[in-house]
Motif scaffolding. Sequence first.
Motif, PDB file in Angstrom:
ATOM      1  N   GLY A   1       0.777  -1.156  -0.081  1.00  0.00           N
ATOM      2  CA  GLY A   1      -0.077  -0.017   0.044  1.00  0.00           C
ATOM      3  C   GLY A   1       0.895   1.182   0.104  1.00  0.00           C
ATOM      4  O   GLY A   1       1.992   1.267   0.092  1.00  0.00           O
ATOM      5  N   ALA A   2       0.257   2.309  -0.089  1.00  0.00           N
ATOM      6  CA  ALA A   2       0.933   3.384  -0.261  1.00  0.00           C
ATOM      7  C   ALA A   2       1.150   4.280   1.440  1.00  0.00           C
ATOM      8  O   ALA A   2       1.730   5.233   1.157  1.00  0.00           O
ATOM      9  CB  ALA A   2       0.020   4.707  -1.020  1.00  0.00           C
ATOM     10  N   GLY A   3       0.729   3.666   2.402  1.00  0.00           N
ATOM     11  CA  GLY A   3       0.848   4.277   3.550  1.00  0.00           C
ATOM     12  C   GLY A   3       2.042   4.064   4.310  1.00  0.00           C
ATOM     13  O   GLY A   3       2.690   3.116   3.806  1.00  0.00           O
ATOM     14  N   VAL A   4       2.085   4.361   5.512  1.00  0.00           N
ATOM     15  CA  VAL A   4       3.106   3.772   6.331  1.00  0.00           C
ATOM     16  C   VAL A   4       2.854   2.590   7.080  1.00  0.00           C
ATOM     17  O   VAL A   4       1.680   2.282   7.394  1.00  0.00           O
ATOM     18  CB  VAL A   4       3.304   5.109   7.671  1.00  0.00           C
ATOM     19  N   SER A   5       3.817   1.677   6.914  1.00  0.00           N
ATOM     20  CA  SER A   5       3.390   0.277   7.244  1.00  0.00           C
ATOM     21  C   SER A   5       4.507   0.007   8.387  1.00  0.00           C
ATOM     22  O   SER A   5       5.703   0.260   8.411  1.00  0.00           O
ATOM     23  CB  SER A   5       3.960  -0.645   6.138  1.00  0.00           C
ATOM     24  N   GLN A   6       3.894  -0.619   9.509  1.00  0.00           N
ATOM     25  CA  GLN A   6       4.690  -1.161  10.651  1.00  0.00           C
ATOM     26  C   GLN A   6       4.606  -2.510  10.927  1.00  0.00           C
ATOM     27  O   GLN A   6       3.486  -3.264  10.684  1.00  0.00           O
ATOM     28  CB  GLN A   6       4.197  -0.120  11.858  1.00  0.00           C
ATOM     29  N   SER A   7       5.565  -3.162  11.324  1.00  0.00           N
ATOM     30  CA  SER A   7       5.648  -4.550  11.726  1.00  0.00           C
ATOM     31  C   SER A   7       6.519  -4.754  12.932  1.00  0.00           C
ATOM     32  O   SER A   7       7.291  -3.966  12.954  1.00  0.00           O
ATOM     33  CB  SER A   7       6.091  -5.418  10.554  1.00  0.00           C
ATOM     34  N   PRO A 101       5.480  20.381   8.312  1.00  0.00           N
ATOM     35  CA  PRO A 101       4.519  21.472   7.393  1.00  0.00           C
ATOM     36  C   PRO A 101       3.361  22.243   8.256  1.00  0.00           C
ATOM     37  O   PRO A 101       2.878  21.758   9.305  1.00  0.00           O
ATOM     38  CB  PRO A 101       3.702  20.605   6.519  1.00  0.00           C
ATOM     39  N   LEU A 102       2.802  23.358   7.626  1.00  0.00           N
ATOM     40  CA  LEU A 102       2.100  24.270   8.434  1.00  0.00           C
ATOM     41  C   LEU A 102       0.765  23.477   8.531  1.00  0.00           C
ATOM     42  O   LEU A 102      -0.023  23.805   9.342  1.00  0.00           O
ATOM     43  CB  LEU A 102       1.820  25.568   7.641  1.00  0.00           C
ATOM     44  N   THR A 103       0.465  22.551   7.495  1.00  0.00           N
ATOM     45  CA  THR A 103      -0.703  21.818   7.808  1.00  0.00           C
ATOM     46  C   THR A 103      -0.619  20.960   8.996  1.00  0.00           C
ATOM     47  O   THR A 103      -2.001  20.287   9.516  1.00  0.00           O
ATOM     48  CB  THR A 103      -1.034  20.811   6.597  1.00  0.00           C
ATOM     49  N   GLY A 104       0.461  20.517   9.515  1.00  0.00           N
ATOM     50  CA  GLY A 104       0.418  19.904  10.535  1.00  0.00           C
ATOM     51  C   GLY A 104       0.301  18.341  10.583  1.00  0.00           C
ATOM     52  O   GLY A 104       0.064  17.360  11.316  1.00  0.00           O
ATOM     53  N   GLU A 105       0.386  17.945   9.219  1.00  0.00           N
ATOM     54  CA  GLU A 105      -0.123  16.405   8.827  1.00  0.00           C
ATOM     55  C   GLU A 105       1.030  15.806   8.918  1.00  0.00           C
ATOM     56  O   GLU A 105       1.970  15.657   7.995  1.00  0.00           O
ATOM     57  CB  GLU A 105      -0.830  16.420   7.328  1.00  0.00           C
ATOM     58  N   LEU A 106       1.154  14.929   9.902  1.00  0.00           N
ATOM     59  CA  LEU A 106       1.721  13.590   9.958  1.00  0.00           C
ATOM     60  C   LEU A 106       0.907  12.345   9.456  1.00  0.00           C
ATOM     61  O   LEU A 106      -0.190  12.269   9.886  1.00  0.00           O
ATOM     62  CB  LEU A 106       2.374  13.313  11.220  1.00  0.00           C
ATOM     63  N   PHE A 107       1.563  11.338   8.696  1.00  0.00           N
ATOM     64  CA  PHE A 107       0.960  10.419   8.377  1.00  0.00           C
ATOM     65  C   PHE A 107       1.346   9.179   9.161  1.00  0.00           C
ATOM     66  O   PHE A 107       2.501   8.726   9.121  1.00  0.00           O
ATOM     67  CB  PHE A 107       1.163  10.012   6.775  1.00  0.00           C
ATOM     68  N   PHE A 108       0.448   8.572   9.830  1.00  0.00           N
ATOM     69  CA  PHE A 108       0.845   7.437  10.961  1.00  0.00           C
ATOM     70  C   PHE A 108       0.667   6.268  10.300  1.00  0.00           C
ATOM     71  O   PHE A 108      -0.321   5.927   9.696  1.00  0.00           O
ATOM     72  CB  PHE A 108      -0.133   7.969  12.150  1.00  0.00           C
ATOM     73  N   GLY A 109       1.425   5.221  10.905  1.00  0.00           N
ATOM     74  CA  GLY A 109       1.142   3.783  10.700  1.00  0.00           C
ATOM     75  C   GLY A 109       0.172   3.392  11.831  1.00  0.00           C
ATOM     76  O   GLY A 109      -0.222   4.091  12.608  1.00  0.00           O
ATOM     77  N   GLU A 110      -0.390   1.996  11.493  1.00  0.00           N
ATOM     78  CA  GLU A 110      -1.236   1.499  12.527  1.00  0.00           C
ATOM     79  C   GLU A 110      -0.749   1.335  13.980  1.00  0.00           C
ATOM     80  O   GLU A 110      -1.355   0.981  14.766  1.00  0.00           O
ATOM     81  CB  GLU A 110      -2.208   0.293  12.075  1.00  0.00           C
ATOM     82  N   GLY A 111       0.812   1.438  13.799  1.00  0.00           N
ATOM     83  CA  GLY A 111       1.096   0.978  15.160  1.00  0.00           C
ATOM     84  C   GLY A 111       1.569  -0.295  15.667  1.00  0.00           C
ATOM     85  O   GLY A 111       1.214  -1.391  14.880  1.00  0.00           O
ATOM     86  N   SER A 112       2.588  -0.780  16.535  1.00  0.00           N
ATOM     87  CA  SER A 112       3.058  -1.677  16.755  1.00  0.00           C
ATOM     88  C   SER A 112       2.706  -1.921  18.239  1.00  0.00           C
ATOM     89  O   SER A 112       3.180  -1.061  19.152  1.00  0.00           O
ATOM     90  CB  SER A 112       4.419  -2.033  16.838  1.00  0.00           C
ATOM     91  N   ARG A 113       1.713  -2.873  18.679  1.00  0.00           N
ATOM     92  CA  ARG A 113       1.416  -2.910  20.127  1.00  0.00           C
ATOM     93  C   ARG A 113       2.084  -4.052  20.590  1.00  0.00           C
ATOM     94  O   ARG A 113       2.308  -5.125  20.349  1.00  0.00           O
ATOM     95  CB  ARG A 113      -0.305  -3.350  20.098  1.00  0.00           C
ATOM     96  N   LEU A 114       2.852  -3.507  21.711  1.00  0.00           N
ATOM     97  CA  LEU A 114       3.612  -4.198  22.616  1.00  0.00           C
ATOM     98  C   LEU A 114       3.349  -4.442  23.903  1.00  0.00           C
ATOM     99  O   LEU A 114       2.951  -3.560  24.555  1.00  0.00           O
ATOM    100  CB  LEU A 114       5.039  -3.428  22.744  1.00  0.00           C
ATOM    101  N   THR A 115       3.386  -5.799  24.404  1.00  0.00           N
ATOM    102  CA  THR A 115       2.929  -6.352  25.720  1.00  0.00           C
ATOM    103  C   THR A 115       3.974  -6.858  26.031  1.00  0.00           C
ATOM    104  O   THR A 115       4.576  -7.909  25.792  1.00  0.00           O
ATOM    105  CB  THR A 115       1.589  -7.302  25.644  1.00  0.00           C
ATOM    106  N   VAL A 116       4.506  -6.535  27.367  1.00  0.00           N
ATOM    107  CA  VAL A 116       5.593  -7.041  28.093  1.00  0.00           C
ATOM    108  C   VAL A 116       4.947  -7.640  29.383  1.00  0.00           C
ATOM    109  O   VAL A 116       4.418  -7.128  30.027  1.00  0.00           O
ATOM    110  CB  VAL A 116       6.658  -5.939  28.248  1.00  0.00           C
ATOM    111  N   LEU A 117       5.125  -8.903  29.207  1.00  0.00           N
ATOM    112  CA  LEU A 117       4.653  -9.775  30.385  1.00  0.00           C
ATOM    113  C   LEU A 117       5.623  -9.969  31.822  1.00  0.00           C
ATOM    114  O   LEU A 117       6.732  -9.809  31.625  1.00  0.00           O
ATOM    115  CB  LEU A 117       4.387 -11.362  30.071  1.00  0.00           C
TER     116      LEU A 117
END
Lengths: 117, 111
Positions: A1-7, A101-117
């Motif tokens: 895809g064209a967006g920010v990709s996280q893994s 940018p003055l628009t303040g637009e950052l394009f975020f990925g969906e994130g990596s959810r980390l759980t530490v047990l």
Amino acid sequence: GAGVSQSPRYKVAKRGQDVALRCDPISGHVSLFWYQQALGQGPEFLTYFQNEAQLDKSGLPSDRFFAERPEGSVSTLKIQRTQQEDSAVYLCASSLALALPLTGELFFGEGSRLTVL
Amino acid sequence: RKEVEQDPGPFNVPEGATVAFNCTYSNSASQSFFWYRQDCRKEPKLLMSVYSSGNEDGRFTAQLNRASQYISLLIRDSKLSDSATYLCVVSLMAAGNMLTFGGGTRLMVKP
């Protein structure tokens, strides 16, 4: 895809383990940011890259956190000897402009959810 | 004291209602202001910028009061799809290029 990709999208680690989180920004985006978002909180700034240069790492909570972007594209956030308080969503964002940018637009990925047990 | 403060809510409103959120920021040198929207378990997305003169985008109106250091967002004729967390965001060029986020205000629009 064209967006920010996280893994990975989800990572469960035992306390003391090292983890590496990857971010593929939008192609051609010069600026790359990492944010940490704890449950029920807003995103907190960790670090900022302009191309391969890490210009601001003031938000990294301890020296267990390390980020790199060696070729000015993909970035990796590494957390050594993970602790329970590191549990959060790690968001990567990119921007085309050199300066915020003055628009303040950052394009975020969906994130990596980390759980530490 | 956090740099950007918001009432976490939740704000529970019926469809069609008008709802307003406020946000305060601590650094008087802050230069740019924005509202982001974040759906549950999704990434934040820019909703709108906030200008000193106030600005409107459809049902959404944003206002900035520099003297009092607060920002507001007004949503008219609420839709079910407006249910989300609204993040108040400021930037300060002297702090580099980062955006500073508030903790977010959760809105739930009910039928």
